[in-house]
Design a protein around this motif. Sequence first.
Motif, PDB file in Angstrom:
ATOM      1  N   UNK A   1       0.999  -1.128  -0.131  1.00  0.00           N
ATOM      2  CA  UNK A   1      -0.150   0.051  -0.011  1.00  0.00           C
ATOM      3  C   UNK A   1       0.760   1.311  -0.115  1.00  0.00           C
ATOM      4  N   UNK A   2       1.986   1.238   0.479  1.00  0.00           N
ATOM      5  CA  UNK A   2       3.065   2.289   0.676  1.00  0.00           C
ATOM      6  C   UNK A   2       4.237   1.865  -0.174  1.00  0.00           C
ATOM      7  N   UNK A   3       4.738   2.982  -0.979  1.00  0.00           N
ATOM      8  CA  UNK A   3       5.947   2.817  -1.695  1.00  0.00           C
ATOM      9  C   UNK A   3       6.601   3.958  -1.246  1.00  0.00           C
ATOM     10  N   UNK A   4       8.072   3.535  -0.808  1.00  0.00           N
ATOM     11  CA  UNK A   4       9.080   4.584  -0.284  1.00  0.00           C
ATOM     12  C   UNK A   4      10.192   4.620  -1.227  1.00  0.00           C
ATOM     13  N   UNK A   5      10.366   5.808  -2.014  1.00  0.00           N
ATOM     14  CA  UNK A   5      11.322   5.919  -2.910  1.00  0.00           C
ATOM     15  C   UNK A   5      12.399   6.740  -2.495  1.00  0.00           C
TER      16      UNK A   5
ATOM     17  N   UNK B   1      22.740   0.081  -3.565  1.00  0.00           N
ATOM     18  CA  UNK B   1      22.661  -1.270  -2.863  1.00  0.00           C
ATOM     19  C   UNK B   1      23.020  -0.997  -1.438  1.00  0.00           C
ATOM     20  N   UNK B   2      23.794  -0.436  -1.044  1.00  0.00           N
ATOM     21  CA  UNK B   2      24.376  -0.205   0.380  1.00  0.00           C
ATOM     22  C   UNK B   2      23.382   0.743   1.373  1.00  0.00           C
ATOM     23  N   UNK B   3      22.881   1.795   0.742  1.00  0.00           N
ATOM     24  CA  UNK B   3      21.915   2.386   1.469  1.00  0.00           C
ATOM     25  C   UNK B   3      20.473   1.953   1.372  1.00  0.00           C
ATOM     26  N   UNK B   4      20.088   1.782   0.111  1.00  0.00           N
ATOM     27  CA  UNK B   4      18.630   1.327   0.224  1.00  0.00           C
ATOM     28  C   UNK B   4      18.273  -0.015   0.207  1.00  0.00           C
ATOM     29  N   UNK B   5      19.260  -0.854  -0.404  1.00  0.00           N
ATOM     30  CA  UNK B   5      18.818  -2.187  -0.392  1.00  0.00           C
ATOM     31  C   UNK B   5      19.227  -2.912   1.005  1.00  0.00           C
ATOM     32  N   UNK B   6      20.394  -2.819   1.496  1.00  0.00           N
ATOM     33  CA  UNK B   6      20.629  -3.349   2.607  1.00  0.00           C
ATOM     34  C   UNK B   6      20.000  -2.609   3.980  1.00  0.00           C
ATOM     35  N   UNK B   7      19.851  -1.227   3.843  1.00  0.00           N
ATOM     36  CA  UNK B   7      19.276  -0.425   4.918  1.00  0.00           C
ATOM     37  C   UNK B   7      17.725  -1.047   4.807  1.00  0.00           C
ATOM     38  N   UNK B   8      17.152  -1.084   3.660  1.00  0.00           N
ATOM     39  CA  UNK B   8      15.570  -1.579   3.925  1.00  0.00           C
ATOM     40  C   UNK B   8      15.468  -2.982   4.447  1.00  0.00           C
ATOM     41  N   UNK B   9      16.601  -3.995   3.999  1.00  0.00           N
ATOM     42  CA  UNK B   9      16.642  -5.372   4.483  1.00  0.00           C
ATOM     43  C   UNK B   9      16.746  -5.262   5.990  1.00  0.00           C
ATOM     44  N   UNK B  10      17.588  -4.568   6.294  1.00  0.00           N
ATOM     45  CA  UNK B  10      17.917  -4.625   7.972  1.00  0.00           C
ATOM     46  C   UNK B  10      16.790  -4.087   8.683  1.00  0.00           C
ATOM     47  N   UNK B  11      15.776  -3.258   8.181  1.00  0.00           N
ATOM     48  CA  UNK B  11      14.671  -2.820   8.807  1.00  0.00           C
ATOM     49  C   UNK B  11      13.588  -3.745   8.408  1.00  0.00           C
ATOM     50  N   UNK B  12      13.722  -4.887   7.676  1.00  0.00           N
ATOM     51  CA  UNK B  12      12.658  -5.859   7.388  1.00  0.00           C
ATOM     52  C   UNK B  12      11.735  -5.469   6.460  1.00  0.00           C
ATOM     53  N   UNK B  13      12.291  -4.575   5.612  1.00  0.00           N
ATOM     54  CA  UNK B  13      11.340  -4.181   4.503  1.00  0.00           C
ATOM     55  C   UNK B  13      11.563  -4.718   3.126  1.00  0.00           C
ATOM     56  N   UNK B  14      10.605  -5.065   2.403  1.00  0.00           N
ATOM     57  CA  UNK B  14      10.999  -5.356   0.932  1.00  0.00           C
ATOM     58  C   UNK B  14      11.419  -4.315   0.122  1.00  0.00           C
ATOM     59  N   UNK B  15      12.203  -4.636  -0.828  1.00  0.00           N
ATOM     60  CA  UNK B  15      12.908  -3.681  -1.609  1.00  0.00           C
ATOM     61  C   UNK B  15      13.003  -3.976  -2.926  1.00  0.00           C
TER      62      UNK B  15
END
Length: 230
Positions: free
Chosen positions: A3-7, A187-201
């Motif tokens: 429902x929410x997309x974070x760009x 990859x470092x900021x967005x992908x790893x960051x989102x994954x570490x927060x438990x968010x799909x990316x």
Amino acid sequence: MYKHLFFDLDHTLWDFDRNSTESIFDLYDRFQLADRGVGSVVEFNRHFISINNRLWSDFYNNRLTHSDIRKYRFRMVMDAVGVSDHSVCDEMNEAYLQLLPRKPHLMESAVEALEYLKNRYALHIITNGFDEIQALKMASSGLTDYFQHVVTIQKAEAKKPEPRIFEFALEASGASLRESLMIGDNYEADVCGAQNAGMDVVYYNAASLPLEGPAPTYEIHHLKELIAIL
């Protein structure tokens, strides 16, 4: 599901490289860098891109501060082109920060993707930039009205890839993890960051770089591909 997309903003929606290059060319003329010994604006810009990217990576990894980037990047670029005169570096950085966010260029198909998504999802921004600069970028490029929340490092008091900035964004938007998707190019900021927060990316990998670690939920090479995913 979502429902929410974070760009992410820079390099994902807002064409940082093109906007920055135009700004550097403007600075080259304004500060008469040829007369100061800088022989080629193309070479100057090439070094700026490399050094700026490296400094931002150090910032993500807590090896320096945002103020350090602003203080040292033009000094390092001048050194890289063999010019030891740093007398205009601070002034150049201030001029760069005035020019850059007023440039309007977006990544290819950014508007097409946002037009498709805007009535289907709640759209938000998570950026490592600062309030005033990022607001100017969004206004100059026509992005402002697409987004409900813009989360910056000032608002969150945290930066990507730290989980706290993603948690702050979820709280601010009233979103849950399972209904949220991060979309970014770094990859470092967005992908790893989102994954570490438990968010799909979604990893927007326009340059088709090899993965540096765990695979993202989705990988795209063009923003148009978001339409097929979502």
